[in-house]
Motif scaffolding. Structure first.
Motif, PDB file in Angstrom:
ATOM      1  N   ALA A   1      -1.728  -2.909  -6.485  1.00 42.98           N
ATOM      2  CA  ALA A   1      -0.671  -3.649  -5.792  1.00 42.98           C
ATOM      3  C   ALA A   1      -1.033  -3.904  -4.335  1.00 42.98           C
ATOM      4  CB  ALA A   1       0.638  -2.864  -5.880  1.00 42.98           C
ATOM      5  N   LEU A   2      -1.670  -2.941  -3.698  1.00 45.69           N
ATOM      6  CA  LEU A   2      -2.092  -3.116  -2.304  1.00 45.69           C
ATOM      7  C   LEU A   2      -3.270  -4.080  -2.207  1.00 45.69           C
ATOM      8  CD1 LEU A   2      -1.792   0.611  -1.223  1.00 45.69           C
ATOM      9  CD2 LEU A   2      -0.383  -1.267  -0.358  1.00 45.69           C
ATOM     10  N   ARG A   3      -4.215  -3.913  -3.093  1.00 49.28           N
ATOM     11  CA  ARG A   3      -5.416  -4.749  -3.059  1.00 49.28           C
ATOM     12  C   ARG A   3      -5.088  -6.215  -3.345  1.00 49.28           C
ATOM     13  NH1 ARG A   3      -7.914  -1.696  -5.976  1.00 49.28           N
ATOM     14  NH2 ARG A   3      -7.648  -2.675  -8.027  1.00 49.28           N
ATOM     15  N   GLU A   4      -4.191  -6.435  -4.291  1.00 48.41           N
ATOM     16  CA  GLU A   4      -3.845  -7.807  -4.681  1.00 48.41           C
ATOM     17  C   GLU A   4      -2.615  -8.321  -3.938  1.00 48.41           C
ATOM     18  OE1 GLU A   4      -3.661  -8.117  -8.928  1.00 48.41           O
ATOM     19  OE2 GLU A   4      -5.707  -7.355  -9.205  1.00 48.41           O
ATOM     20  N   LYS A   5      -2.119  -7.510  -2.979  1.00 46.64           N
ATOM     21  CA  LYS A   5      -1.027  -7.925  -2.082  1.00 46.64           C
ATOM     22  C   LYS A   5       0.277  -8.199  -2.812  1.00 46.64           C
ATOM     23  CE  LYS A   5      -4.064  -9.610   1.578  1.00 46.64           C
ATOM     24  NZ  LYS A   5      -5.275  -8.968   1.042  1.00 46.64           N
ATOM     25  N   TRP A   6       0.583  -7.397  -3.824  1.00 49.78           N
ATOM     26  CA  TRP A   6       1.917  -7.466  -4.419  1.00 49.78           C
ATOM     27  C   TRP A   6       2.933  -6.934  -3.410  1.00 49.78           C
ATOM     28  CZ3 TRP A   6       0.786  -4.431  -9.605  1.00 49.78           C
ATOM     29  CH2 TRP A   6      -0.219  -5.097 -10.315  1.00 49.78           C
ATOM     30  N   ILE A   7       2.518  -5.897  -2.635  1.00 45.78           N
ATOM     31  CA  ILE A   7       3.354  -5.343  -1.576  1.00 45.78           C
ATOM     32  C   ILE A   7       2.505  -5.284  -0.308  1.00 45.78           C
ATOM     33  CG2 ILE A   7       4.671  -3.967  -3.234  1.00 45.78           C
ATOM     34  CD1 ILE A   7       3.251  -1.472  -2.157  1.00 45.78           C
TER      35      ILE A   7
ATOM     36  N   ASP B   1       5.428   2.111 -11.498  1.00 50.88           N
ATOM     37  CA  ASP B   1       4.214   1.694 -12.193  1.00 50.88           C
ATOM     38  C   ASP B   1       3.924   0.228 -11.864  1.00 50.88           C
ATOM     39  OD1 ASP B   1       6.186   0.357 -13.577  1.00 50.88           O
ATOM     40  OD2 ASP B   1       5.883   1.408 -15.476  1.00 50.88           O
ATOM     41  N   ALA B   2       2.976  -0.368 -12.559  1.00 50.39           N
ATOM     42  CA  ALA B   2       2.595  -1.746 -12.273  1.00 50.39           C
ATOM     43  C   ALA B   2       3.768  -2.706 -12.441  1.00 50.39           C
ATOM     44  CB  ALA B   2       1.429  -2.164 -13.164  1.00 50.39           C
ATOM     45  N   ALA B   3       4.547  -2.512 -13.496  1.00 56.58           N
ATOM     46  CA  ALA B   3       5.678  -3.406 -13.733  1.00 56.58           C
ATOM     47  C   ALA B   3       6.689  -3.324 -12.594  1.00 56.58           C
ATOM     48  CB  ALA B   3       6.351  -3.053 -15.063  1.00 56.58           C
ATOM     49  N   PHE B   4       6.940  -2.124 -12.102  1.00 53.92           N
ATOM     50  CA  PHE B   4       7.868  -1.932 -10.978  1.00 53.92           C
ATOM     51  C   PHE B   4       7.324  -2.588  -9.719  1.00 53.92           C
ATOM     52  CE2 PHE B   4       9.554   0.186  -7.313  1.00 53.92           C
ATOM     53  CZ  PHE B   4      10.845   0.570  -7.637  1.00 53.92           C
ATOM     54  N   LEU B   5       6.067  -2.335  -9.421  1.00 54.47           N
ATOM     55  CA  LEU B   5       5.465  -2.832  -8.180  1.00 54.47           C
ATOM     56  C   LEU B   5       5.385  -4.355  -8.153  1.00 54.47           C
ATOM     57  CD1 LEU B   5       2.700  -0.111  -7.966  1.00 54.47           C
ATOM     58  CD2 LEU B   5       4.486  -0.460  -6.250  1.00 54.47           C
ATOM     59  N   ARG B   6       5.195  -4.992  -9.305  1.00 52.51           N
ATOM     60  CA  ARG B   6       5.133  -6.451  -9.351  1.00 52.51           C
ATOM     61  C   ARG B   6       6.468  -7.095  -8.976  1.00 52.51           C
ATOM     62  NH1 ARG B   6       0.943  -9.240 -11.383  1.00 52.51           N
ATOM     63  NH2 ARG B   6      -0.734  -8.103 -12.438  1.00 52.51           N
ATOM     64  N   LYS B   7       7.560  -6.359  -9.119  1.00 53.39           N
ATOM     65  CA  LYS B   7       8.880  -6.893  -8.783  1.00 53.39           C
ATOM     66  C   LYS B   7       9.182  -6.791  -7.288  1.00 53.39           C
ATOM     67  CE  LYS B   7      10.593  -5.438 -13.304  1.00 53.39           C
ATOM     68  NZ  LYS B   7      11.336  -4.383 -14.026  1.00 53.39           N
ATOM     69  N   MET B   8       8.417  -6.014  -6.556  1.00 53.10           N
ATOM     70  CA  MET B   8       8.700  -5.798  -5.142  1.00 53.10           C
ATOM     71  C   MET B   8       8.299  -7.001  -4.293  1.00 53.10           C
ATOM     72  SD  MET B   8       7.752  -1.744  -4.663  1.00 53.10           S
ATOM     73  CE  MET B   8       8.337  -1.735  -2.946  1.00 53.10           C
TER      74      MET B   8
ATOM     75  N   LYS C   1      -9.188   4.263  -0.332  1.00 49.38           N
ATOM     76  CA  LYS C   1      -9.988   3.081  -0.020  1.00 49.38           C
ATOM     77  C   LYS C   1      -9.153   1.891   0.444  1.00 49.38           C
ATOM     78  CE  LYS C   1     -13.809   4.067  -3.210  1.00 49.38           C
ATOM     79  NZ  LYS C   1     -14.563   3.573  -4.388  1.00 49.38           N
ATOM     80  N   GLU C   2      -7.838   1.954   0.231  1.00 46.64           N
ATOM     81  CA  GLU C   2      -6.989   0.814   0.582  1.00 46.64           C
ATOM     82  C   GLU C   2      -6.589   0.877   2.052  1.00 46.64           C
ATOM     83  OE1 GLU C   2      -6.325  -1.909  -1.085  1.00 46.64           O
ATOM     84  OE2 GLU C   2      -7.675  -1.089  -2.606  1.00 46.64           O
ATOM     85  N   PRO C   3      -6.967  -0.117   2.865  1.00 50.81           N
ATOM     86  CA  PRO C   3      -6.680  -0.083   4.297  1.00 50.81           C
ATOM     87  C   PRO C   3      -5.190  -0.009   4.627  1.00 50.81           C
ATOM     88  CG  PRO C   3      -8.286  -1.802   3.777  1.00 50.81           C
ATOM     89  CD  PRO C   3      -7.746  -1.310   2.487  1.00 50.81           C
TER      90      PRO C   3
END
Length: 351
Positions: free
Chosen positions: A277-283, A247-254, A305-307
């Motif tokens: 996460a892809l759009r805001e470049k967390w990963i 989820d968002a919390a998990f992805l923010r840690k990556m 939609k995410e490249p």
């Protein structure tokens, strides 16, 4: 065909291609096969399953109270062309009926292959680069060139990145087969999480670490898995226990340069959170063979939609060899259950 005479009727919800002739040639059963090259219609299945001794289903075919009521008391076996059986209400079927599924081994190699493919595609911007060539934009003078055009994170080790850590959410057969394919890339560390109800297999892990000459192979908690994985592979069962684990919390840690690959179940990932996460470049990127809500995935889906999201339509086991093996095993399970014989992969209920 009708179910006349003393021969048992079996219903098959999809033409299984080259695996079908041996079944159709049998003289001891009446076979009813969904006649179209698309998912079996529910109304057709409910009508034709009446009086059937066996049914062969696929993932879209829900085996629930409605289906069992329509089938009646003759139904002896439900066979599915899948390793997972979330679409079957197993407790509802009862002890007097058999449930069969497919060995995980039957598709291990094919899914491990495509898992590596998606990791490479997502890391190396395949979605963006392929689209550019396909749309005739590569030749445009304003595209230009620079040393870092289309660059992405390298899967293998390098002078600037001498260590690479792969992570696995789930560490069963497919995960271990994927790890074996990663070793030639120079992977140095492997971390994974297992089911909370399972015990660590230290002897196995030590043996794998030695076999592959890894600097570390460790079972870790889910927070460490997120923080340390350069490439994270999701290879865990679906269901309530794993719903939206990512989820968002998990992805923010990556890591910002990390890549996420899902070849297990779409429900493990919160799609909206991954798109963010892809759009805001967390990963860096994602490679997906499965998506929650599939196949109802349109061009307006946030992940489409995410490249930097590479998505394929659940084709992990889609090789001629593997699909033939899957179909053949499912048919063997079906016939074995109908006639009280051997079922190569019967789902055993707890005593």
């Amino acid at each position: 065909m009708s179910s006349g005479g003393a021969r048992p009727k079996v219903v098959v919800c999809k033409d299984l291609g080259p695996a079908m002739p041996p079944l159709l040639e049998r003289k001891d059963v009446d076979i009813v096969v969904w006649p179209e090259d698309r998912s079996c219609e529910r109304a057709w299945l409910l009508e034709n399953i009446k009086g059937a001794a066996g049914v062969l289903v696929l993932l879209p075919d829900k085996v629930n109270q409605e289906l069992l009521d329509a089938a009646g008391t003759n139904l002896r076996v439900v066979s599915t062309v899948s390793v997972g059986y979330e679409h079957i209400d197993v407790p509802l079927i009862g002890a007097e009926r058999h449930t069969s599924w497919l060995y995980a081994d039957v598709l291990t190699e094919a899914v491990a292959d495509i898992t590596i493919m998606l990791a490479l595609m997502a890391g190396r911007n395949d979605g963006v680069a392929y689209t550019l060539v396909k749309n005739g934009e590569w030749c445009k003078p304003n595209l230009g060139w620079s040393p870092f055009t289309f660059c992405g994170p390298q899967l293998s080790t390098s002078l600037s990145s001498p260590t690479r850590t792969v992570g696995f959410l789930g560490f069963g057969r497919i995960a271990q087969a994927t790890l074996s394919r990663l070793i030639p890339f120079g992977i140095t560390h492997c971390i994974y999480t297992g089911s909370p109800t399972s015990q660590p297999d230290i002897a196995r892990d030590d043996a794998l670490q030695a076999k592959y000459n890894l600097k570390g192979l460790n079972r870790v908690d889910i927070d460490r898995l997120a923080r340390e994985s350069d490439v994270l592979f999701l290879l865990t069962p679906g269901g309530k226990e794993t719903y939206h684990l990512v989820d968002a919390a998990f992805l923010r840690k990556m890591k910002p340069m990390s890549v996420l690959v899902n070849t297990s179940r779409g429900s493990v990932v919160d799609s909206d959170a991954l798109a963010t996460a892809l759009r805001e470049k967390w990963i860096w990127g994602a490679g997906l063979d499965v998506v929650e809500g599939e196949p109802a995935i349109t061009s307006n889906h946030p992940l489409v939609k995410e490249p930097r999201c590479v998505m394929v339509p659940h084709i992990g086991s889609a090789t001629f060899q593997t699909r033939l093996d899957m179909a053949t095993l499912a048919i063997d399970n079906l016939i074995g259950g109908v006639f009280g014989g051997e079922m190569p992969a019967e789902l055993k209920r707890p005593a």
